[in-house]
Design an enzyme around this catalytic site. Structure first.
Site, mmCIF file in Angstrom:
data_model
loop_
_atom_site.group_PDB
_atom_site.id
_atom_site.type_symbol
_atom_site.label_atom_id
_atom_site.label_comp_id
_atom_site.label_asym_id
_atom_site.label_seq_id
_atom_site.Cartn_x
_atom_site.Cartn_y
_atom_site.Cartn_z
ATOM 1 N N LYS A 77 0.816 -1.216 0.000
ATOM 2 C CA LYS A 77 0.000 0.000 0.000
ATOM 3 C C LYS A 77 0.850 1.266 0.000
ATOM 4 C CE LYS A 77 -1.015 0.535 4.989
ATOM 5 N NZ LYS A 77 -0.608 1.907 5.234
ATOM 6 N N ASP A 78 2.147 1.153 0.349
ATOM 7 C CA ASP A 78 3.059 2.299 0.309
ATOM 8 C C ASP A 78 3.687 2.512 -1.066
ATOM 9 O OD1 ASP A 78 2.661 2.752 3.023
ATOM 10 O OD2 ASP A 78 4.392 1.549 3.627
ATOM 11 N N THR A 120 -4.972 10.676 13.084
ATOM 12 C CA THR A 120 -4.564 9.985 11.856
ATOM 13 C C THR A 120 -4.139 11.019 10.823
ATOM 14 O OG1 THR A 120 -5.233 8.499 10.053
ATOM 15 C CG2 THR A 120 -6.950 9.900 10.985
ATOM 16 N N ARG A 124 -7.666 9.085 3.578
ATOM 17 C CA ARG A 124 -8.712 8.064 3.421
ATOM 18 C C ARG A 124 -9.416 7.821 4.752
ATOM 19 N NH1 ARG A 124 -8.565 2.792 4.823
ATOM 20 N NH2 ARG A 124 -6.337 3.006 5.230
ATOM 21 N N ARG A 125 -8.649 7.586 5.807
ATOM 22 C CA ARG A 125 -9.258 7.288 7.106
ATOM 23 C C ARG A 125 -10.068 8.483 7.620
ATOM 24 N NH1 ARG A 125 -3.809 4.191 9.216
ATOM 25 N NH2 ARG A 125 -4.416 2.084 8.566
ATOM 26 N N ARG A 142 2.231 10.473 13.092
ATOM 27 C CA ARG A 142 3.139 9.746 12.188
ATOM 28 C C ARG A 142 4.028 8.833 12.998
ATOM 29 N NH1 ARG A 142 5.305 12.020 7.877
ATOM 30 N NH2 ARG A 142 6.334 10.006 7.708
ATOM 31 N N ASN A 144 6.050 4.660 13.322
ATOM 32 C CA ASN A 144 5.702 3.247 13.280
ATOM 33 C C ASN A 144 4.669 2.930 14.363
ATOM 34 O OD1 ASN A 144 7.095 2.843 15.755
ATOM 35 N ND2 ASN A 144 9.028 2.539 14.659
ATOM 36 N N ARG A 148 3.430 5.484 17.400
ATOM 37 C CA ARG A 148 2.073 6.020 17.433
ATOM 38 C C ARG A 148 1.325 5.609 18.700
ATOM 39 N NH1 ARG A 148 -0.758 4.399 12.114
ATOM 40 N NH2 ARG A 148 0.951 2.936 11.858
ATOM 41 N N CYS A 232 -2.633 11.805 -7.932
ATOM 42 C CA CYS A 232 -3.036 12.636 -6.794
ATOM 43 C C CYS A 232 -3.439 11.746 -5.633
ATOM 44 C CB CYS A 232 -4.206 13.525 -7.197
ATOM 45 S SG CYS A 232 -5.009 14.361 -5.819
#
Length: 302
Positions: A77-78, A120, A124-125, A142, A144, A148, A232
């Site tokens: 996903k990254d 977050t 998206r979230r 931000r 790991n 967080r 984008c």
């Protein structure tokens, strides 16, 4: 000797060791090469403001193209949908735990979802949450999983959202809640291995550990993402599930404030001659998505 490049966060190292173990089981010698990524160096700015595509993959791409490593291991996903010249995703491992989950701080256990202040940095979230709870306050966060969690207990907010895969892979004993409305990021929960296109020997080796059904699903999701976003960052969710040659697909595009959403649910027989992800994205674009993407692009620039 196959040199395996990876970010040096605990989760990234876990992913690289999974790949290493599979290659060693086939009799190949390996070595891990940790590379510090641009995304790990700057933990103060939200990702969408860094102005970099592939913020977590760029440094590994460079190491790969400079022959410092033979393969690079990523959370798929990254990885941008458009890859640098001479780099490809050569294999993916079987997907596990694609869901997003909510983790609360201990003092917020009894609050309703609508009352929570959420940390977050994911567009998206935020957007998918705002669709359900439009008055929510947000904070950027931000780092790991471990970073967080520390910020969650110390910060002025109630809860944050994680990929369940990260929690499970780190074997963390956390209380979490599933959220039916939170459609995953395209290819969430998938470990991907990139290599140089002209390195035929390594590409053939990687095919031995590739999980074909996961590959089919993430190709649909990533084609959906690429067709929609046009370079984008936007609030886009997509998840495909493979079951006995049937694909079950959910896709979603949302405005940044969650007020407008376009949803798509499909069930179909798979065949490799049709670009289903592109087809579904075009259906959303023709149904108001094109105008929505224009607005999102202008809002992000400002």
């Amino acid at each position: 000797m196959i040199k395996i490049g990876t970010r040096n966060s605990p989760l990234a190292m876990w992913q690289a060791k999974e790949v290493e173990q599979k290659l060693q089981n086939l009799g190949y010698e390996t070595s891990l090469v940790p590379v510090l990524s641009s995304g790990d160096k700057n933990l103060n700015q939200p990702l969408y403001s860094l102005g970099i595509t592939g913020v977590f993959t760029k440094d590994l791409d460079i190491a790969l193209l400079n022959n410092e490593i033979d393969i690079a291991v990523h959370s798929l996903k990254d990885v941008p949908t458009l890859l640098p010249q001479n780099i490809e995703i050569s294999a993916v491992l079987e997907r596990d735990f694609p869901q997003d989950v909510l983790v609360r701080k201990s003092s917020s256990k009894n609050k309703n979802l609508a009352e929570l202040k959420i940390a977050t940095s994911s567009l998206r979230r935020r957007a998918f949450w705002l669709e359900q709870f439009p008055n929510t306050e947000f904070s950027d966060i931000r780092g790991n999983v471990q970073t967080r969690l520390k910020k969650l207990e110390e910060g002025d907010f109630d809860a944050t959202l994680f990929s369940l895969a990260g929690i499970k892979r780190m074997e963390m004993k956390l209380d979490f809640e599933f959220l039916e409305f939170m459609i995953s990021a395209p290819s969430q929960g998938v470990v991907a291995i990139a290599s140089r296109i002209n390195d035929v020997e390594t590409r053939e080796i990687l095919q031995q550990i590739n999980h074909k059904e996961t590959q089919i699903c993430v190709e649909i999701e990533r084609n959906f993402l690429r067709t929609l976003e046009g370079g984008c960052t936007a609030p886009i969710g997509a998840i495909a599930k493979f079951d006995d040659n049937r694909i079950y697909f959910k896709g979603k595009l949302s405005s940044l404030d969650g007020a407008k959403t376009l949803n798509l649910v499909e069930e179909f027989n798979y065949n490799n001659s049709e670009n289903f992800g592109e087809k579904f994205a075009k259906a959303i674009l023709e149904n108001g998505g094109q105008e929505m993407m224009k607005i999102i692009k202008s809002e992000i620039k400002n």
